[in-house]
Write an enzyme that holds these catalytic residues in place. Structure first.
Site, PDB file in Angstrom:
ATOM      1  N   GLU A  43       0.876  -1.165   0.000  1.00  0.00           N
ATOM      2  CA  GLU A  43       0.000   0.000   0.000  1.00  0.00           C
ATOM      3  C   GLU A  43       0.918   1.221   0.000  1.00  0.00           C
ATOM      4  OE1 GLU A  43      -2.550   0.391   3.415  1.00  0.00           O
ATOM      5  OE2 GLU A  43      -3.507   2.161   2.574  1.00  0.00           O
ATOM      6  N   ARG A 269       5.719 -12.365  10.048  1.00  0.00           N
ATOM      7  CA  ARG A 269       6.305 -11.036   9.818  1.00  0.00           C
ATOM      8  C   ARG A 269       7.699 -10.992  10.380  1.00  0.00           C
ATOM      9  NH1 ARG A 269       2.330  -7.097   8.893  1.00  0.00           N
ATOM     10  NH2 ARG A 269       3.686  -5.333   9.240  1.00  0.00           N
ATOM     11  N   LYS A 279       4.409   0.903   8.671  1.00  0.00           N
ATOM     12  CA  LYS A 279       4.470   2.215   8.011  1.00  0.00           C
ATOM     13  C   LYS A 279       3.708   3.234   8.829  1.00  0.00           C
ATOM     14  CE  LYS A 279       3.843   0.227   3.540  1.00  0.00           C
ATOM     15  NZ  LYS A 279       2.424  -0.130   3.575  1.00  0.00           N
TER      16      LYS A 279
HETATM   17  P1  ATP Z   1       2.701  -1.820   7.325  1.00  0.00           P
HETATM   18  O1  ATP Z   1       1.973  -2.055   8.617  1.00  0.00           O
HETATM   19  O2  ATP Z   1       4.132  -1.573   7.504  1.00  0.00           O
HETATM   20  O3  ATP Z   1       2.016  -0.814   6.460  1.00  0.00           O
HETATM   21  P2  ATP Z   1       1.492  -3.739   5.721  1.00  0.00           P
HETATM   22  O4  ATP Z   1       1.475  -5.221   5.862  1.00  0.00           O
HETATM   23  O5  ATP Z   1       0.238  -3.007   5.936  1.00  0.00           O
HETATM   24  O6  ATP Z   1       2.639  -3.216   6.628  1.00  0.00           O
HETATM   25  P3  ATP Z   1       1.753  -3.507   2.906  1.00  0.00           P
HETATM   26  O7  ATP Z   1       2.149  -2.310   2.181  1.00  0.00           O
HETATM   27  O8  ATP Z   1       0.375  -3.985   2.769  1.00  0.00           O
HETATM   28  O9  ATP Z   1       2.136  -3.251   4.397  1.00  0.00           O
HETATM   29  O10 ATP Z   1       2.772  -4.693   2.664  1.00  0.00           O
HETATM   30  C1  ATP Z   1       3.069  -5.283   1.432  1.00  0.00           C
HETATM   31  C2  ATP Z   1       3.518  -6.692   1.705  1.00  0.00           C
HETATM   32  O11 ATP Z   1       4.627  -6.695   2.614  1.00  0.00           O
HETATM   33  C3  ATP Z   1       2.422  -7.505   2.366  1.00  0.00           C
HETATM   34  O12 ATP Z   1       2.350  -8.762   1.727  1.00  0.00           O
HETATM   35  C4  ATP Z   1       2.864  -7.648   3.780  1.00  0.00           C
HETATM   36  O13 ATP Z   1       2.390  -8.834   4.334  1.00  0.00           O
HETATM   37  C5  ATP Z   1       4.393  -7.614   3.655  1.00  0.00           C
HETATM   38  N1  ATP Z   1       4.985  -7.154   4.907  1.00  0.00           N
HETATM   39  C6  ATP Z   1       4.727  -6.013   5.564  1.00  0.00           C
HETATM   40  N2  ATP Z   1       5.402  -5.953   6.714  1.00  0.00           N
HETATM   41  C7  ATP Z   1       6.132  -7.087   6.791  1.00  0.00           C
HETATM   42  C8  ATP Z   1       7.047  -7.623   7.744  1.00  0.00           C
HETATM   43  N3  ATP Z   1       7.345  -6.972   8.860  1.00  0.00           N
HETATM   44  N4  ATP Z   1       7.617  -8.816   7.493  1.00  0.00           N
HETATM   45  C9  ATP Z   1       7.321  -9.478   6.357  1.00  0.00           C
HETATM   46  N5  ATP Z   1       6.478  -9.037   5.422  1.00  0.00           N
HETATM   47  C10 ATP Z   1       5.878  -7.854   5.625  1.00  0.00           C
HETATM   48 MG    MG Z   2      -1.066  -1.647   5.710  1.00  0.00          MG
END
Ligand code: ATP
Ligand code: MG
Length: 562
Positions: A43, A269, A279
């Site tokens: 995102e 994660r 983020k």
């Molecule tokens: P954030 O909370 O940092 O925004 P998110 O999961 O909402 O994380 P996305 O932008 O949706 O962020 O993430 C894109 C991909 O990266 C998703 O498949 C998510 O599962 C993966 N991802 C995000 N954070 C991690 C992490 N700490 N370890 C492994 N994969 C991750």
């Molecule tokens: Mg997110």
């Protein structure tokens, strides 16, 4: 097995193995797929962090491993939080990490028209309805893990009414929050995500790609599975918090007329001690000026790590080492550092820098005396060559390397009345000192032994082990700024703590002004490039072009020595 043989796996790619690879191998063996297609779908609501690097590494290496494809898709369904700066930063970071997406970049917003049609299909099949409950009421009606939910009073509208109302939502005839589209599944499901999840909500925000065309936006759960299916994704890999959502992923694809049905698999994660992986939370640090930006060298973002001096290879190596499992873990920062440390130990030229300088005047040399001493750039890599370093009658050493009095036997540095070796140069003896009014030592007067250049001290020195300290000539040493970093937080499990502000490390950045060897000017040819050094006894440092306007070189401490 015959399908597996169609896929060529080159040997240099054959190093990854994890439970997802095993699932894919099984699918190939059964003939479920003949081709592997993954995606990375961030995102664009912030910069990528090292947790995303784990996901990027996994998705892109799998595609690479099977000669398949990995799409980059921006999951841009919330116009409030997303913007173009983030999109550009994410693209840049993926490329910098050494990965390239297949074909063009995709956006969830590319599919808004199709998504809208699929939503109508659910309505027509009696599987979605327009709800007037407020968000608070929806939450209240949803129940809890121990209590079943309650049906909305608007759940049983007719198909025609729902179609009309959904169209009105689209046309902007409702205010934000006054209506939404929900799936009609089961308010008593043990899985809360299945209790009539919201599929569309109203937002009167302009979207960075679709402008004001839409005022209704699809939710993640509805969007993600359909985008995966449209793009022909075979394995949709995400983190464990989406485990329950997999039911909804499958329910949506099972209930619309779409052929492809990708499968979702979840892995744990990445969490790293003393830092946060979200983020949203990193944004709090940026907005409150706790750091200088998303790319601040203290940030666990890819851009921050890059400015800190991390190489793409070291981050990939880290991702390879941590592997992919379903176990939650909080990895020590040392594990990430180790990947870079091994590389830097091999690749960085050794240099001397004095971070907290104190002046040494050599009594038995004439004022203005200087000579050149040849030093190796690396202790055991002769191919890295040598450099000439000025030794002179005035030099600097670090104030932590001098003591007026000492009772600690472990302290093998300069003490008044005693000897120390200057790295790659002479043995000196501290003879007297001068203090200012505040009582701080300003100059230490020493004598040097001209017969000790790169020689072991003579037997007469009673075989005492003499310490070695680093130094820089006062004649041509270059005034520099050193930015010494530490973790942003004081608690290892900060990911689980709500109020981040209570655990801030006030010492996460210390700025010092000191002196570095003149030889760095020979090593730094090009301002666009980042140069890494081992400053002897101090740590690994890199140049920073961001601060070039300061007129003096600025060095970031990448990490301390072990
Ligand atoms: P954030 O909370 O940092 O925004 P998110 O999961 O909402 O994380 P996305 O932008 O949706 O962020 O993430 C894109 C991909 O990266 C998703 O498949 C998510 O599962 C993966 N991802 C995000 N954070 C991690 C992490 N700490 N370890 C492994 N994969 C991750
Ligand atoms: Mg997110």
């Amino acid at each position: 097995m015959s399908f597996m043989r169609k896929i060529t796996i080159s040997t240099d790619k054959a190093h990854i193995n994890n439970f997802i690879i095993q699932i894919i191998n099984h699918d190939l063996a059964l003939g479920k797929h003949t081709y592997i297609h993954t995606r990375f779908a961030p995102e664009p609501n912030g910069y990528l962090h090292i947790g995303h690097a784990k996901s990027i590494y996994l998705n892109f290496s799998i595609a690479n491993f099977y000669n398949g494809q990995c799409n980059l898709r921006f999951d841009d369904t919330n116009p409030v939080k997303e913007n173009i700066e983030f999109i550009e930063a994410i693209k840049n970071d993926i490329l910098w990490l050494g990965f390239k997406w297949s074909g063009q970049i995709h956006y969830s917003s590319d599919y808004f028209d199709q998504l809208y049609e699929y939503a109508k299909e659910l309505i027509v099949n009696g599987l979605a309805y327009v709800d007037y409950l407020s968000y608070d009421k929806i939450r209240e009606y949803r129940g809890t893990l121990t209590q079943p939910g309650t049906n909305s009073p608007y759940r049983d509208r007719s198909v025609e009414e729902n179609l009309t109302l959904f169209e009105k939502m689209r046309c902007g005839e409702f205010t934000e929050g006054s209506a939404c589209l929900r799936a009609k599944i089961d308010m008593k499901s043990p899985f809360i995500v299945m209790r009539d999840p919201v599929l569309y909500r109203i937002k009167y925000n302009s979207h960075h790609r679709t402008g004001t065309k839409w005022c209704i936006y699809p939710m993640y759960d509805f969007t993600h599975c359909i985008c995966d299916a449209i793009e022909g994704i075979t394995h949709s890999l995400c983190t464990l918090e989406f485990q329950d959502n997999r039911r909804l992923y499958d329910w949506i694809l099972d209930n619309i007329s779409i052929d492809n049905h990708p499968r979702q698999y979840e892995f744990s994660r990445l969490n790293i001690e003393y830092t946060i992986m979200s983020k949203r939370k990193l944004n709090i640090l940026v907005n409150n000026n706790i750091v200088e930006g998303w790319d601040d060298p203290r940030m666990p973002t890819i851009a921050g790590l890059r400015n800190r001096g991390y190489t793409a290879a070291s981050i990939r190596e880290f991702c390879r080492r941590i592997g992919v499992t379903k176990q939650d873990h909080n990895i020590e920062i040392a594990a990430l550092e180790a990947c870079l440390r091994e590389e830097l130990n091999e690749s960085t030229p050794r240099t001397m820098a004095v971070i907290n300088p104190i002046k040494i005047i050599i009594n038995n040399l004439p004022v203005g005396y200087h000579e050149k001493i040849v030093m190796p750039n690396h202790p055991n890599k002769t191919d890295m060559g040598t450099r000439q370093v000025t030794f002179s009658s005035e030099i600097y050493i670090d104030c932590s390397d001098f003591k007026e009095h000492n009772t600690n036997k472990q302290y093998k540095r300069l003490v008044l009345g005693q000897k120390v070796r200057l790295r790659h140069a002479y043995v000196i003896t501290a003879e007297s000192l001068v203090k200012n009014k505040q009582g701080d030592i300003t100059v230490v007067y020493c004598s040097y032994d001209p017969d000790t250049l790169n020689k072991v001290p003579k037997k007469s020195d009673s075989n005492k082990v003499i310490g070695v300290i680093h130094w820089v000539s006062a004649i041509d040493g270059i005034k520099s700024e050193f930015r010494l970093y530490d973790s942003i937080f004081t608690l290892p499990n900060i990911n689980k703590i709500d109020n981040l502000m209570l655990a801030l490390n006030k010492q996460s950045l210390i700025i010092r002004h000191g002196i570095v060897e003149a030889s760095i000017l020979n090593l730094v040819h090009n301002n666009d490039k980042l140069y890494r050094y081992q400053f002897e006894r101090e740590g690994y440092f890199c140049t920073d072009n961001y601060y070039l306007n300061k007129c003096i070189p600025v060095f970031h401490r990448i990490m301390k020595l072990k």
